[in-house]
Design a protein around this motif. Structure first.
Motif, short mmCIF file in Angstrom:
data_model
loop_
_atom_site.label_atom_id
_atom_site.label_comp_id
_atom_site.label_asym_id
_atom_site.label_seq_id
_atom_site.Cartn_x
_atom_site.Cartn_y
_atom_site.Cartn_z
N ALA A 178 0.82 -1.22 0.00
CA ALA A 178 0.00 0.00 0.00
C ALA A 178 0.85 1.27 0.00
O ALA A 178 0.30 2.37 -0.05
CB ALA A 178 -0.92 -0.01 1.23
N LEU A 179 2.18 1.13 0.04
CA LEU A 179 3.08 2.28 0.12
C LEU A 179 3.89 2.44 -1.15
O LEU A 179 4.04 1.50 -1.93
CB LEU A 179 4.04 2.10 1.30
N ASP A 180 4.47 3.62 -1.32
CA ASP A 180 5.41 3.87 -2.39
C ASP A 180 6.80 3.50 -1.88
O ASP A 180 7.35 4.19 -1.02
CB ASP A 180 5.36 5.34 -2.80
N ALA A 181 7.36 2.42 -2.38
CA ALA A 181 8.67 1.96 -1.94
C ALA A 181 9.76 2.33 -2.94
O ALA A 181 10.89 1.82 -2.86
CB ALA A 181 8.65 0.44 -1.71
N SER A 182 9.48 3.25 -3.86
CA SER A 182 10.45 3.60 -4.89
C SER A 182 11.70 4.28 -4.33
O SER A 182 12.75 4.28 -4.97
CB SER A 182 9.81 4.49 -5.96
N GLY A 183 11.62 4.85 -3.14
CA GLY A 183 12.77 5.50 -2.52
C GLY A 183 13.64 4.57 -1.71
O GLY A 183 14.54 5.02 -1.01
N VAL A 184 13.38 3.26 -1.79
CA VAL A 184 14.14 2.27 -1.00
C VAL A 184 14.89 1.37 -1.98
O VAL A 184 14.27 0.63 -2.74
CB VAL A 184 13.20 1.42 -0.12
N SER A 185 16.23 1.46 -1.97
CA SER A 185 17.04 0.70 -2.92
C SER A 185 18.06 -0.15 -2.16
O SER A 185 18.73 0.36 -1.25
CB SER A 185 17.81 1.64 -3.84
N PRO A 186 18.22 -1.42 -2.55
CA PRO A 186 19.26 -2.24 -1.89
C PRO A 186 20.63 -1.63 -2.12
O PRO A 186 20.92 -1.14 -3.21
CB PRO A 186 19.13 -3.60 -2.57
N LEU A 187 21.45 -1.65 -1.10
CA LEU A 187 22.80 -1.14 -1.22
C LEU A 187 23.68 -2.25 -1.79
O LEU A 187 23.72 -3.36 -1.24
CB LEU A 187 23.33 -0.70 0.14
N VAL A 188 24.35 -1.96 -2.86
CA VAL A 188 25.23 -2.94 -3.49
C VAL A 188 26.67 -2.52 -3.20
O VAL A 188 27.08 -1.42 -3.57
CB VAL A 188 24.99 -3.02 -5.01
#
Length: 159
Positions: free
Chosen positions: A148-158
């Protein structure tokens, strides 16, 4: 008791702060650091500031919820956390997200964390550790809450 702690940093050497906080968590009395989620880079909330690194730690603890919260605040102080601005930048932030299935609201302590279900930057790493987990107060799965949320600002750290 299994508890889940959110860790975040957006000042200085963010990864080093997360590592130091994890190390201090592992040394808390009556507490064993069991697992860490992956690390995610996340867009900040609040005033303009650098992006965060976030992760979630699973700890097994004999501390009560209030004792654990006080210990987490002690870790923040040890790592130079200064509380100047709400949702402002910080060297380290530790939030008690879950304490077993306990639902508790007291002065200065609420579990589950009161905004857990609103924050993709918490739900994404929490799902690393609890893919079938459910919010104790809402009865909804963490995956359902994240959808239900916008998770576009969460990126896995590589690394």
């Amino acid at each position: 008791m299994l508890a889940y702690v959110g860790l975040g940093s957006n000042l200085g050497d963010r990864a080093a702060y997360l590592l130091a906080a994890s190390s201090l968590l592992s040394r808390l009395p009556k507490t064993h650091l069991r697992r860490l989620s992956s690390v995610y880079e996340t867009a900040p909330l609040g005033p303009p500031q650098p992006p965060y690194l976030n992760l979630v730690a699973e700890v097994e603890t004999g501390l009560g919820p209030r004792e654990l919260l006080e210990a987490l605040l002690g870790v923040e102080r040890a790592l130079g956390r200064e509380r100047k601005e709400r949702w402002g930048p910080r060297t380290i932030d530790l939030d008690l997200l879950l304490y077993g299935d306990l639902v508790l609201e007291e002065e200065g302590l609420q579990v589950p964390h009161p905004r857990l279900h609103e924050r993709a930057f918490v739900l994404v790493p929490l799902l690393d550790l609890l893919p079938e987990g459910r919010h104790p107060a809402l009865g909804l799965g963490f995956a359902e809450l994240l959808a239900a949320l916008d998770a576009s600002g969460v990126s896995p750290l590589v690394l």
